[in-house]
Design a protein around this motif. Structure first.
Motif, PDB file in Angstrom:
ATOM      1  N   LYS A  60       0.634  -1.420   0.034  1.00 41.27           N
ATOM      2  CA  LYS A  60       0.032   0.046   0.046  1.00 41.27           C
ATOM      3  C   LYS A  60       0.850   1.204  -0.024  1.00 41.27           C
ATOM      4  O   LYS A  60       0.549   2.287  -0.586  1.00 41.27           O
ATOM      5  N   SER A  83     -10.822   0.330   5.234  1.00 41.67           N
ATOM      6  CA  SER A  83      -9.480  -0.758   4.886  1.00 41.67           C
ATOM      7  C   SER A  83      -9.998  -2.026   5.830  1.00 41.67           C
ATOM      8  O   SER A  83     -10.706  -2.108   6.947  1.00 41.67           O
ATOM      9  N   GLY A  85      -7.409  -3.243   6.737  1.00 41.46           N
ATOM     10  CA  GLY A  85      -6.177  -3.238   7.572  1.00 41.46           C
ATOM     11  C   GLY A  85      -4.886  -2.510   7.185  1.00 41.46           C
ATOM     12  O   GLY A  85      -4.124  -1.663   7.829  1.00 41.46           O
ATOM     13  N   PRO A 184      -2.688 -11.866  -5.452  1.00 37.60           N
ATOM     14  CA  PRO A 184      -4.193 -11.845  -4.630  1.00 37.60           C
ATOM     15  C   PRO A 184      -4.973 -10.641  -4.914  1.00 37.60           C
ATOM     16  O   PRO A 184      -4.454  -9.630  -5.214  1.00 37.60           O
ATOM     17  N   VAL A 185      -6.205 -11.055  -5.026  1.00 40.40           N
ATOM     18  CA  VAL A 185      -7.330 -10.065  -5.110  1.00 40.40           C
ATOM     19  C   VAL A 185      -8.244  -9.697  -4.396  1.00 40.40           C
ATOM     20  O   VAL A 185      -8.846 -10.718  -3.863  1.00 40.40           O
ATOM     21  N   ASN A 190      -4.651  -3.445  -6.937  1.00 33.94           N
ATOM     22  CA  ASN A 190      -3.209  -3.901  -7.213  1.00 33.94           C
ATOM     23  C   ASN A 190      -3.063  -4.654  -8.596  1.00 33.94           C
ATOM     24  O   ASN A 190      -2.063  -4.204  -9.216  1.00 33.94           O
ATOM     25  N   ILE A 240      -8.575  -9.709   2.006  1.00 36.20           N
ATOM     26  CA  ILE A 240      -9.063  -9.779   1.032  1.00 36.20           C
ATOM     27  C   ILE A 240     -10.570 -10.147   1.282  1.00 36.20           C
ATOM     28  O   ILE A 240     -11.250 -10.899   0.360  1.00 36.20           O
ATOM     29  N   GLU A 286       1.394 -12.572   4.967  1.00 39.31           N
ATOM     30  CA  GLU A 286       0.213 -12.708   5.539  1.00 39.31           C
ATOM     31  C   GLU A 286      -0.764 -13.655   4.642  1.00 39.31           C
ATOM     32  O   GLU A 286      -0.325 -13.812   3.460  1.00 39.31           O
ATOM     33  N   THR A 316       1.890  -9.658  -0.829  1.00 41.50           N
ATOM     34  CA  THR A 316       1.562  -8.524  -0.654  1.00 41.50           C
ATOM     35  C   THR A 316       2.028  -7.635   0.771  1.00 41.50           C
ATOM     36  O   THR A 316       2.107  -6.646   0.732  1.00 41.50           O
ATOM     37  N   GLY A 317       2.070  -8.779   1.760  1.00 43.29           N
ATOM     38  CA  GLY A 317       2.202  -8.290   2.968  1.00 43.29           C
ATOM     39  C   GLY A 317       2.920  -9.099   3.931  1.00 43.29           C
ATOM     40  O   GLY A 317       2.838 -10.281   3.819  1.00 43.29           O
TER      41      GLY A 317
HETATM   42  N1  F0G Z   1      -2.882  -8.408   0.073  1.00 42.76           N
HETATM   43  C1  F0G Z   1      -2.863  -7.838   0.979  1.00 42.76           C
HETATM   44  C2  F0G Z   1      -1.975  -8.093   2.098  1.00 42.76           C
HETATM   45  C3  F0G Z   1      -3.858  -6.646   1.219  1.00 42.76           C
HETATM   46  O1  F0G Z   1      -4.097  -5.872   2.261  1.00 42.76           O
HETATM   47  C4  F0G Z   1      -4.936  -6.371   0.146  1.00 42.76           C
HETATM   48  C5  F0G Z   1      -5.903  -5.418   0.273  1.00 42.76           C
HETATM   49  C6  F0G Z   1      -4.686  -7.331  -0.914  1.00 42.76           C
HETATM   50  C7  F0G Z   1      -3.691  -8.186  -1.148  1.00 42.76           C
HETATM   51  C8  F0G Z   1      -5.732  -7.180  -1.978  1.00 42.76           C
HETATM   52  O2  F0G Z   1      -5.305  -6.020  -3.011  1.00 42.76           O
HETATM   53  O3  F0G Z   1      -7.518  -4.748  -2.770  1.00 42.76           O
HETATM   54  O4  F0G Z   1      -5.604  -4.056  -4.622  1.00 42.76           O
HETATM   55  O5  F0G Z   1      -6.907  -6.183  -4.680  1.00 42.76           O
HETATM   56  N2  F0G Z   1      -5.844  -4.758   1.101  1.00 42.76           N
HETATM   57  C9  F0G Z   1      -6.926  -3.500   1.385  1.00 42.76           C
HETATM   58  C10 F0G Z   1      -6.851  -2.599   2.737  1.00 42.76           C
HETATM   59  C11 F0G Z   1      -8.231  -3.819   0.994  1.00 42.76           C
HETATM   60  O6  F0G Z   1      -7.926  -2.196   3.105  1.00 42.76           O
HETATM   61  O7  F0G Z   1      -5.595  -2.899   3.327  1.00 42.76           O
HETATM   62  P1  F0G Z   1      -6.408  -5.184  -3.779  1.00 42.76           P
END
Ligand code: F0G
Length: 360
Positions: A60, A83, A85, A184-185, A190, A240, A286, A316-317
């Motif tokens: 993010k 969010s 998170g 991931p979606v 993203n 997600i 995660e 992603t995290g």
């Molecule tokens: N992976 C993680 C760790 C995320 O926090 C998110 C989305 C996604 C994948 C999916 O990405 O929404 O662009 O398709 N998190 C958002 C949030 C919704 O509020 O932190 P995305």
């Protein structure tokens, strides 16, 4: 030194002389070659893009830095987001650093502890709603119509502009776009951002090809796969847990234009991938991030061939954000002993016996 994505990729971003070049050191994240997943997929070139290495532990930050820079440029009085998170953690950090009051709406009981702590320590105004992410996003959208706050969800185009820099980095490192990008979606921002990045970099002459985009939703929260909204999304991957993605249309466009897929993986597959990542790759991601790994494993088990392809899987995290899940699973027992040499040595010998560690 990492000066951040605005500095590194400013000439590919919508910034001008009035845009402050701010940074928390986001971007320039590692691309790490896989060992275990590569074996499972029978594919020698599999890489992980480790987005958990961003300052707040998720991708993010790439988009938040640009959204906040633009908010400052436009003399905004504060920022707001809904969010699951990670967006709130990122908004809170950039808001704190660059002096913008930050409001975050999060679904009560549905945000991982580590992410909530991040928003707290950075001093964001946290509003917990008795609903899910989709209702939080709806509320935020209405609030910004009435109040002079800048929306920093991925509906803010600068978020996706910033996030596209991850695709640039992959091409810069590999010298070409990968054959397949797995991701991931959730809210589908993203996957949209990566595709934009791949296209722009190809058009600018930095690569000759485009990847096939493979997006994975969680089975209990898979509106795009099902082609209808999910009223009560459920999955262990709280990041997600989204039933009505804001970037739904653009994600299906990415799928179709790239000749890719958007599929789903169930919680069991997510947890299995999460464990493989931790125990065989040494990478603690995660649960939501493990969806991209789980998806590839699923496709391979269904007979898809990856041999000879170059794959990038977006992680992603960071796993530390979501400590609840690991403790609810079965992990190796902790051994509690006293402080004598004999007790500790016995524990050590038991361990080496179990794990096959040899003497010397
Ligand atoms: N992976 C993680 C760790 C995320 O926090 C998110 C989305 C996604 C994948 C999916 O990405 O929404 O662009 O398709 N998190 C958002 C949030 C919704 O509020 O932190 P995305």
């Amino acid at each position: 030194m990492n000066h951040g994505v605005l500095q590194r990729y400013g000439n590919h971003l919508p910034i001008g002389t009035a845009t402050p070049i701010i940074s928390l050191g986001e971007g320039s994240t590692p691309l790490v070659r896989s060992r275990a997943l590569a074996k499972i997929l029978d594919c020698s070139e599999v890489y992980f893009k480790l987005e958990g290495s961003n300052p707040t532990g998720s991708f993010k930050d790439r988009g938040m830095v640009l959204a906040v820079a633009k908010a400052i440029e436009n003399s905004s009085t504060g920022i707001i987001c809904a969010s699951t998170g990670n967006t709130s953690a990122s908004a809170a950090a950039y808001g704190a650093r660059f002096g913008l009051p930050t409001v975050v709406l999060v679904p009560k009981g549905n945000v991982a502890e580590g992410k909530l702590i991040q928003a707290k320590v950075h001093g964001a105004n946290i509003i917990m709603i008795d609903g899910n992410f989709d209702s939080a996003l709806g509320l935020v959208n209405s609030l910004v119509e009435k109040h002079p706050l800048t929306l920093v969800n991925s509906l803010n185009p600068y978020r996706l502009e910033g996030q596209k820099t991850a695709a640039f980095e992959i091409i810069d490192e590999l010298g070409e776009a990968p054959d397949i990008l797995s991701i991931p979606v959730g809210n589908a921002g993203n996957i949209t951002a990566y595709w934009k990045g791949f296209i722009e970099y190809r058009n600018a002459g930095y690569s000759n090809s485009l990847p096939i985009m493979m997006g994975f939703q969680a089975k209990g929260a898979a509106p795009i796969v099902l082609n209808h909204r999910v009223e009560n999304p459920t999955t262990v991957a709280s990041a997600i847990r989204i039933g009505n993605p804001a970037n739904w249309d653009s994600a299906t466009k990415v799928r179709d234009e790239s000749g890719g897929i958007i599929d789903s993986v169930d919680d069991e597959e997510i947890i299995s991938a999460y464990r493989i990542m931790a125990s065989k790759e040494g990478l603690f991601c995660e649960p939501a991030s493990a969806a991209s790994v789980a998806g590839l494993i699923k496709l391979r088990s269904l007979g898809m061939q990856f041999k000879g392809k170059r794959l990038v899987c977006v992680i992603t995290g960071l796993g530390l954000k979501d400590p609840e899940l690991p403790s609810s699973l079965i992990w190796p027992d902790l051994v509690e002993v006293g402080t004598t040499f004999e007790e500790v040595e016995t524990a050590l010998l038991n361990y080496t016996l179990r794990s096959g560690v040899s003497n010397g």
